[in-house]
Design an enzyme around this catalytic site. Structure first.
Site, mmCIF file in Angstrom:
data_model
loop_
_atom_site.group_PDB
_atom_site.id
_atom_site.type_symbol
_atom_site.label_atom_id
_atom_site.label_comp_id
_atom_site.label_asym_id
_atom_site.label_seq_id
_atom_site.Cartn_x
_atom_site.Cartn_y
_atom_site.Cartn_z
ATOM 1 C CD GLU A 43 -8.880 -0.933 0.504
ATOM 2 O OE1 GLU A 43 -7.700 -1.301 -0.214
ATOM 3 O OE2 GLU A 43 -8.783 -1.145 1.776
ATOM 4 C CG ASP A 46 -7.796 2.103 0.155
ATOM 5 O OD1 ASP A 46 -8.965 2.593 0.622
ATOM 6 O OD2 ASP A 46 -7.203 1.697 1.168
ATOM 7 C CB SER A 58 -0.888 0.062 1.039
ATOM 8 O OG SER A 58 -1.710 0.999 1.454
ATOM 9 C CE LYS A 115 -4.583 -0.025 0.288
ATOM 10 N NZ LYS A 115 -5.455 -0.995 1.267
ATOM 11 C CE LYS A 169 -4.092 3.650 2.194
ATOM 12 N NZ LYS A 169 -5.438 3.329 2.594
ATOM 13 C CG ASP A 226 -10.545 -1.041 4.783
ATOM 14 O OD1 ASP A 226 -10.973 -1.602 5.898
ATOM 15 O OD2 ASP A 226 -9.591 -0.567 4.441
ATOM 16 C CE LYS A 286 -7.433 -2.459 6.436
ATOM 17 N NZ LYS A 286 -7.458 -0.804 6.566
ATOM 18 N N GLY A 319 -4.097 -4.142 6.158
ATOM 19 C CA GLY A 319 -3.009 -3.736 7.325
ATOM 20 C C GLY A 319 -3.254 -2.423 7.891
#
Ligand code: OSB
Ligand code: MG
Length: 369
Positions: A214, A189, A136, A162, A164, A239, A263, A291
């Site tokens: 996400e 995400d 990420s 991934k 952000k 998520d 998670k 995570g």
């Protein structure tokens, strides 16, 4: 399993590089680790709450008080048949899943050690010897920096990237990433940075053939996601809004997404994570392990979780050195050249604790007996 005492330790650990999401930038973590003492043995867990109540409502200070004043007192002095009894004993605490889950995970670790089993075996995992790993990558100061980071992680072998995103750091940035890396497994995400008013902007992401998008919409929304998903080609991965197996059932029934990120902390521990995994497996919804910038204990627990059969997609569990100049476990979590992490066969979560270093970074300790 008689639970004699529960000790909380708060650790101050600077990140090797800041981590920025649509909701905040983090330079340093305040992490709570949990030790459950039982008849001469200890089990360990990590509370994954952030430093601020921005990912969900939890944050270090509140999690400390919930764990100390509500979770621990409901467990200390009890003789448990097994770790599945922890969840029902703390379930009437509304919310605060990370505080509950960090303690619950410690009891699972304790049980694994008592039985001489690796944690993955204790939870019924072991479908794979190595878990597939992605990374990420946070929002950077420049696109050049992002491209450089992606290049570095691909060279390290990670199987998917991934990135952000947030309004203003999305279409144009993803376009540049795709131009430079047309063939990689890429996903984005948003951490709830958009609303249904942004449908056109989100539809524009389809041209980048992302593996998934996400949590684009609100942290507590399922219904709007169900309205958005049919308008997109890109699969939505949920998520924040999935806090229980029941939420997953509802989201799947409504068609709110095609993938779920599990998670451990967000759902309140292993018992609920396993239920959620099973719900998704029955519905043919693949899952992966998310995570929360964990230190070694949380990281090791995530590795055990990701050996359950339906964790078929690369997760966000990655090497310790991406986050820490020194981790609290020995050895540190390392990846293979093909972007996997091998499960460990020692009893419990499988790594040794670096007690000297833990003492060095501890800022407070309290015990409940
Ligand atoms: O949404 O997955 C998320 C980190 C903090 C809060 C939320 C998220 C994340 C990550 C980091 O993406 C994943 C990791 O620990 O490597
Ligand atoms: Mg996320």
């Amino acid at each position: 399993m008689k639970l004699d005492r529960i000790t909380l330790r708060q650790l101050k650990m600077p990140l090797v590089h800041f981590f920025e999401t649509s909701f905040s930038r983090t330079y340093s973590r305040d992490i709570i680790i949990v030790e459950v003492h039982s008849e001469g043995l200890s089990g360990w867990g990590e509370i994954t709450a952030g430093e601020n109540p921005f990912y969900n409502e939890e944050w270090t200070q509140a999690a400390w008080m919930i764990a100390r004043d509500y979770v621990a007192p409901r467990l200390v002095g009890k003789s448990l048949g097994d770790a599945t009894e922890v969840d029902p004993l703390t379930r009437h605490i509304r919310g605060h899943n990370m505080a509950r889950g960090g303690v619950e995970a410690a009891v699972w670790d304790l049980q694994a050690r008592r039985n001489g089993n690796p944690l993955w075996k204790e939870i019924g995992g072991g479908a794979r010897e190595e878990i597939p790993c992605g990374v990420s990558i946070g929002i950077q100061d420049s696109v050049a920096q992002l491209l450089e980071k992606i290049d570095l992680e691909l060279n390290a072998g990670y199987q998917r990237i991934k990135m952000k995103i947030k309004p203003g750091w999305d279409i144009d940035v993803i376009r540049q990433v795709r131009e430079r890396f047309p063939n990689i497994r890429l996903m984005a995400d948003a951490n709830s940075a958009y609303t249904l008013a942004d449908v056109e902007r989100l539809k524009a992401l389809d041209e980048f053939y992302l593996m998934m998008l996400e949590q684009p919409l609100s942290h507590d929304d399922i219904i709007d996601h169900a309205q958005l998903q049919p308008k997109l080609q890109t699969p939505i991965c949920l998520d924040e809004c999935i806090r229980s197996a029941h939420h997953a059932e509802q989201a799947i029934r409504l068609g709110a997404g095609r993938i779920i990120n599990i998670k451990l902390g967000r759902v309140g521990g292993f018992s609920e994570a396993i239920k959620l995994h099973n719900v998704c497996q029955a519905a043919k919804i693949p899952v992966w392990c998310g995570g929360m910038l964990e230190a070694g204990i949380g990281r090791a627990h995530n590795i055990a979780l990701a050996t359950l059969p339906n964790f078929t997609l690369p997760g966000d569990v990655s090497a310790s050195k991406r986050y820490w100049s020194r981790d609290i476990i020995v050895p540190e979590v390392e990846t293979t050249p093909i972007g996997t992490i091998r499960r460990r066969d020692e009893p419990g979560f499988g790594y040794a604790l670096d007690h000297d270093f833990i003492n060095h970074v501890t800022t407070r300790t309290e015990s409940v007996s």
